[in-house]
Design an enzyme around this catalytic site. Structure first.
Site, PDB file in Angstrom:
ATOM      1  N   CYS A 123      61.913 -46.116 -50.341  1.00 43.36           N
ATOM      2  CA  CYS A 123      60.720 -46.823 -49.860  1.00 43.36           C
ATOM      3  C   CYS A 123      60.502 -46.541 -48.379  1.00 43.36           C
ATOM      4  CB  CYS A 123      60.866 -48.312 -50.188  1.00 43.36           C
ATOM      5  SG  CYS A 123      59.307 -49.182 -50.198  1.00 43.36           S
ATOM      6  N   HIS A 127      62.767 -48.532 -56.061  1.00 43.86           N
ATOM      7  CA  HIS A 127      64.003 -49.121 -55.530  1.00 43.86           C
ATOM      8  C   HIS A 127      65.125 -49.128 -56.560  1.00 43.86           C
ATOM      9  CE1 HIS A 127      62.567 -50.942 -51.701  1.00 43.86           C
ATOM     10  NE2 HIS A 127      61.387 -50.953 -52.303  1.00 43.86           N
ATOM     11  N   GLU A 131      68.204 -49.612 -56.087  1.00 47.29           N
ATOM     12  CA  GLU A 131      69.204 -50.641 -55.757  1.00 47.29           C
ATOM     13  C   GLU A 131      68.800 -52.014 -56.301  1.00 47.29           C
ATOM     14  OE1 GLU A 131      66.868 -49.636 -53.770  1.00 47.29           O
ATOM     15  OE2 GLU A 131      66.239 -51.225 -52.389  1.00 47.29           O
TER      16      GLU A 131
END
Lengths: 81, 225
Positions: free
Chosen positions: B89, B197, B199
């Protein structure tokens, strides 16, 4: 204190790069009741206070290395008298 | 030898802790948290992550200020030495602004901030980051961005595709990205930038685990290397 002069750096999108913000602004102008505006390209302008030691070459480097992203933008430098 | 990683925090980063937790949980080892004002990275790193967020409040352009912060010189040096670097990002925006990856992330074509889970297609499964996926695999990963509209000139896009450097593509309309590109690799394959994302999708409680394989790949590649 050394005297300074003003430099303006105009950054604009290159031709052919889509400008969604400009398009939204075009629609907003239309929404205000104005007609005849067919396109808006949004850019930005920086005013730098510089002393006499700052060369044109240095300004060029500042613009191309930081103020503009050369992948999508062009810049124009104007020394203000 | 323990896996050594670093997560860089810029002023305005907000996914740095999530990133550190994901690395800790999936890769293990030692995760260093590094402030952007540092001039040097910890010794002997295997992996560096640039997290999501809004570094410097997106002043000038997203990622532009962070890309010129002191630590980024060390990150660029490390990347050029072959250390694995992941930018997610805002981290992807920092990577393009720093010149480690080509192109630029412009305002979303629809103007709006997009925050939802999106479908992706795995477009490369040979890089260290993507080796745990299947080619063409459909995965779901969340996005949350305003400036995710990937742009590069046609020659650059052709080169990226020709060299297999498009890691992920959007499987649906998200932000207007050229050729639906969601993530790109550098020439050496050791730097990956992506808007989604991973994560945020590493354990079932997150709603999905499709991001997990990316971190598994990073640690596997390094152990084998």
């Amino acid at each position: 204190m050394p005297s300074t002069t003003k430099v303006r750096v105009f950054v604009s999108l290159k031709n052919g790069v889509l400008d969604p913000q400009g398009r939204a602004i075009t629609h907003a102008i239309e929404g205000l009741g104005f007609s005849g505006v067919t396109d808006v390209r949004a850019g930005r302008m920086f005013e730098l206070e510089v002393d006499a030691s700052v060369t044109d070459a240095a300004l060029d480097e500042m613009a191309s290395k930081l103020l503009a992203n050369m992948v999508i933008e062009n810049y124009r430098i104007e020394r203000v008298a | 030898m323990a896996f050594r990683s670093a997560v860089i925090t810029f002023p305005g980063s907000n996914c740095d802790r999530d990133m550190a937790v994901a690395i800790e949980q999936v890769c293990g080892g030692e995760v260093h948290r590094v402030w952007h004002g540092e001039a040097a990275l910890p010794e002997g790193l295997d992996f560096i992550a640039l997290p999501g967020g809004f570094s410097y409040g997106d002043y000038l352009r997203s990622g532009a200020m962070a890309a010129r912060s002191p630590i980024m010189r060390a990150v660029v040096d490390a990347a050029n030495r072959g250390v694995k670097v992941l930018g997610v990002c805002n981290g992807f925006q920092v990577l393009t602004e720093s010149g480690l990856l080509p192109g630029v992330l412009m305002r979303n074509a629809g103007i709006r901030f997009v925050c939802r889970e999106v479908g992706l297609t795995v477009a490369n499964n040979t890089s260290v980051f993507t080796q745990r996926y299947f080619m063409g695999q459909k995965i779901t990963i969340p996005v949350a961005h305003h400036d995710g509209n990937y742009f590069a000139d046609a020659d650059t896009l052709d080169r990226l595709e020709g060299e297999g450097r498009v890691a992920f593509r959007y499987a649906e309309a998200v932000n207007g990205s050229a050729r639906d590109i969601a993530g790109v690799l550098n020439e050496g394959g050791n730097v990956l930038g992506m808007m989604p994302h991973p994560e945020r999708f590493i354990e079932a409680a997150h709603g999905g685990i499709d991001g997990r394989a990316l971190f598994e790949g990073v640690v596997r590649g390094l152990v084998e290397a």
